[in-house]
Design a protein around this motif. Structure first.
Motif, short mmCIF file in Angstrom:
data_model
loop_
_atom_site.label_atom_id
_atom_site.label_comp_id
_atom_site.label_asym_id
_atom_site.label_seq_id
_atom_site.Cartn_x
_atom_site.Cartn_y
_atom_site.Cartn_z
N ILE A 60 -7.24 1.13 -9.25
CA ILE A 60 -5.74 1.46 -10.09
C ILE A 60 -5.27 -0.08 -10.31
N LEU A 61 -4.99 -1.02 -9.12
CA LEU A 61 -4.06 -2.14 -9.65
C LEU A 61 -4.99 -2.86 -10.79
N GLU A 62 -6.34 -2.80 -10.83
CA GLU A 62 -7.05 -3.57 -11.75
C GLU A 62 -6.61 -3.00 -13.23
N ASP A 109 -4.08 -6.40 -9.89
CA ASP A 109 -5.08 -6.74 -8.65
C ASP A 109 -5.11 -8.22 -8.42
N SER A 110 -5.06 -9.03 -9.17
CA SER A 110 -4.96 -10.57 -8.99
C SER A 110 -3.67 -10.81 -8.24
N GLY A 144 -11.86 2.42 3.85
CA GLY A 144 -12.44 1.57 2.80
C GLY A 144 -12.66 2.45 1.58
N GLU A 145 -12.84 3.78 1.39
CA GLU A 145 -12.68 4.42 0.11
C GLU A 145 -11.50 4.55 -0.63
N ASP A 146 -10.32 4.70 0.29
CA ASP A 146 -9.18 4.74 -0.23
C ASP A 146 -8.69 3.16 -0.78
N ASP A 147 -9.12 2.16 -0.26
CA ASP A 147 -8.73 0.91 -0.70
C ASP A 147 -9.51 0.47 -2.10
N ARG A 156 0.78 -1.18 -0.13
CA ARG A 156 0.14 0.09 0.02
C ARG A 156 0.68 1.36 -0.10
N ASP A 157 2.07 1.13 0.64
CA ASP A 157 2.64 2.46 1.07
C ASP A 157 3.63 2.62 -0.49
#
Length: 553
Positions: A458-460, A465-466, A449-452, A437-438
């Motif tokens: 973004i990762l998707e 993401d996977s 929750g909103e930030d995650d 995350r950092d």
């Protein structure tokens, strides 16, 4: 020239005046404690003298003994309080200076960073500010305290016996001169020693980088001799420092003992009549005062030297704070996010730029990038690819012409809004200490929750993401143990750039350190995002993508 020096001195002291004005209560407390410490140091020797004179009167001797003990404790507490407040004030001074310098640093134009190395800039914040702290605490403040203490001791001795005070006034200038000679010699030796060590440290990275060449050419003996000379200079400087350190203290102690012996002989009255006559108690007091005299004398020499050394640091910090700042005009109004779709994302109009006169990088450069377009910038080394990025982000200003971002002149754009436009991916991903995350957020904000949700989006987008979900701990996994490949780390760099929700992506040779297969994967990721972001890429190799514009420099 004299007028300029006078002006600089005024600015230097003005800097101190601003600090003292902001901390006047602490400064007032320090002044009271300095006066108290200079006064209380006179009490124990005087009480000790009365105690000796009252030894034949047992009824009063114990009272004077208790008074002497109490006076010693009071003097120690006053001295400790003085030193504590001086240290606190020194820390506040460093915080004051570094805060102002940090604020100044954010307002300096990029040309300052290109003209000064990171080591030189860091030196202002570390070495120069530390030297100014020494100038203030161990120099000006401690100098005042020790000068006051020295004057008070001489006045008390003169009040007790004026002839003894005159004798000390004859001896002290010679001791002062000897002290300064030793201190200056030690200082010169220390500078030579630091210079030699600096040469060693500067040579080490060069040697490590060139180690294969040194071995291939058989230059080991040459490098060994080179290092030997540097270390030899350092050793000789240390020897000289040790010599003066070893002779100074014994000579001062010997002179102190001789002064006390001469005083006792004169006080006996057999040679000088009653001019130096002292009672037993007063003689003991004078011995204590003389022993206390040499400590502030030695300290005064060191403090004057500290002031001389730190004066240059103060001048450098003053010059830094007076550097011309980056000029910004107020933004005409509205947000850079709220612009018509038909307005170009970026437009260079007749832009010319040169780092040095006669060495032009761009002359009358014109091009336009529409929102959602991909532009690849190609050219030989030194053709100005990186310079174009610097112009685009406002780090440097063109000599002529105009740069527009979404219809607004770059010069008129608010700095924070301008920075929010860009997400930058560099040649190699630089990790920060912490979790996955950092690596994306750079420790900004708190997990929520909103930030995650935004991070996973973004990762998707970048196709990670996977991969991150399969790592034990997910976003909270430590970066060092995540086991990502070089290509995946570059994708993480792209995710970091997207975290701020930019409109324009700047990719600076971001495939330079990956293999062909990984490069294809990175370009495929960019192709999927086409139309969502305006993308400007520096690359030596052509991007295998459809509908990409190319600018040859």
């Amino acid at each position: 020239m004299k007028q300029a020096d006078k002006e600089n001195n005024h600015i230097n002291w003005k800097l101190f005046a601003q600090f003292l004005s902001a901390h006047k209560w602490v400064c007032g407390l320090m002044a009271v404690l300095i006066l108290l410490a200079s006064t209380t140091v006179l009490i124990p020797p005087w009480v000790l003298g009365r105690f000796v004179d009252q030894l034949y009167m047992p009824g009063q001797a114990w009272m004077w003994g208790a008074a002497w003990l109490a006076a010693g404790i009071l003097a120690g507490v006053a001295e400790s309080g003085q030193n504590s407040v001086i240290i606190v004030l020194g820390q506040k001074l460093m915080h004051f200076l570094r805060s102002r310098m940090a604020a100044k640093l954010s307002r300096l134009p990029f040309s300052y960073y290109t003209a000064h190395s990171s080591g030189e800039i860091s030196s202002h914040f570390l070495n120069d500010v530390d030297a100014i702290n020494v100038l203030f605490t161990e120099g000006i403040v401690a100098l005042s305290a020790n000068a006051l203490k020295l004057l008070a001791i001489i006045l008390v001795i003169g009040r007790t016996n004026v002839y003894l005070a005159l004798l000390l006034c004859v001896i002290l200038p010679f001791l002062w001169k000897f002290t300064r000679i030793c201190q200056q010699s030690v200082r010169k030796a220390q500078l030579k020693q630091r210079s030699a060590i600096a040469d060693v440290f500067s040579c080490l990275p060069e040697t490590m980088a060139m180690l294969p060449v040194i071995q291939n050419l058989g230059m080991e003996s040459f490098m060994e001799n080179r290092y030997g000379q540097m270390i030899g200079r350092s050793f000789r400087a240390i020897e000289r420092t040790n010599f003066f350190d070893s002779v100074y203290s014994p000579i001062i102690k010997m002179v102190t003992a001789c002064t006390i012996a001469v005083m006792m002989v004169l006080a006996a009255g057999n040679v000088t009549g009653n001019y130096f006559h002292l009672s037993a108690g007063k003689a003991v007091s004078m011995i204590a005062y003389i022993l206390a005299l040499f400590s502030p004398l030695e300290a005064l020499g060191m403090e004057i030297q500290s002031i001389q050394t730190a004066a240059a640091a103060l001048e450098r910090v003053t010059q830094f704070l007076e550097l011309p700042e980056e000029k910004h005009m107020p933004i005409p109004g509205g947000s850079t996010k709220e612009v018509p779709e038909d307005v170009a994302a970026c437009e260079f109009r007749h832009v010319s730029f040169a780092y040095e006169k006669g060495k032009t990088i761009f002359r009358d450069l014109n091009f336009t990038v529409r929102q959602g377009d991909y532009l690849m910038i190609q050219g030989r080394t030194g053709s100005g690819k990186t310079t174009l990025f610097r112009l685009l982000t406002g780090l440097i200003q063109p000599d002529s012409g105009e740069i527009l971002m979404y219809g607004q002149s770059l010069d008129c754009m608010d700095r924070q809004k301008r920075r929010a436009l860009f997400g930058i991916v560099e040649q190699k991903f630089e990790k920060v200490e912490g979790t996955l995350r950092d690596q994306i957020t750079l420790h900004q904000g708190e997990p929520s929750g909103e930030d995650d949700t935004w991070i996973w989006h973004i990762l998707e987008q970048v196709g990670l993401d996977s991969t991150v979900r399969q790592i034990p701990g997910g976003l909270e996994a430590e970066a060092e143990s995540a086991g990502l490949s070089d290509g995946q780390w570059q994708l993480m760099g792209l995710a970091r750039a997207l975290y701020g929700n930019p409109r324009i992506l700047l990719l600076d040779e971001f495939t330079a350190h990956v293999d062909t297969k990984t490069e294809w994967m990175l370009y495929q990721t960019l192709a999927k995002m086409k139309g969502q972001y305006t993308c400007i890429v520096i690359s030596h190799r052509h991007m295998n993508m459809d509908n990409i514009h190319v600018l040859e420099l």
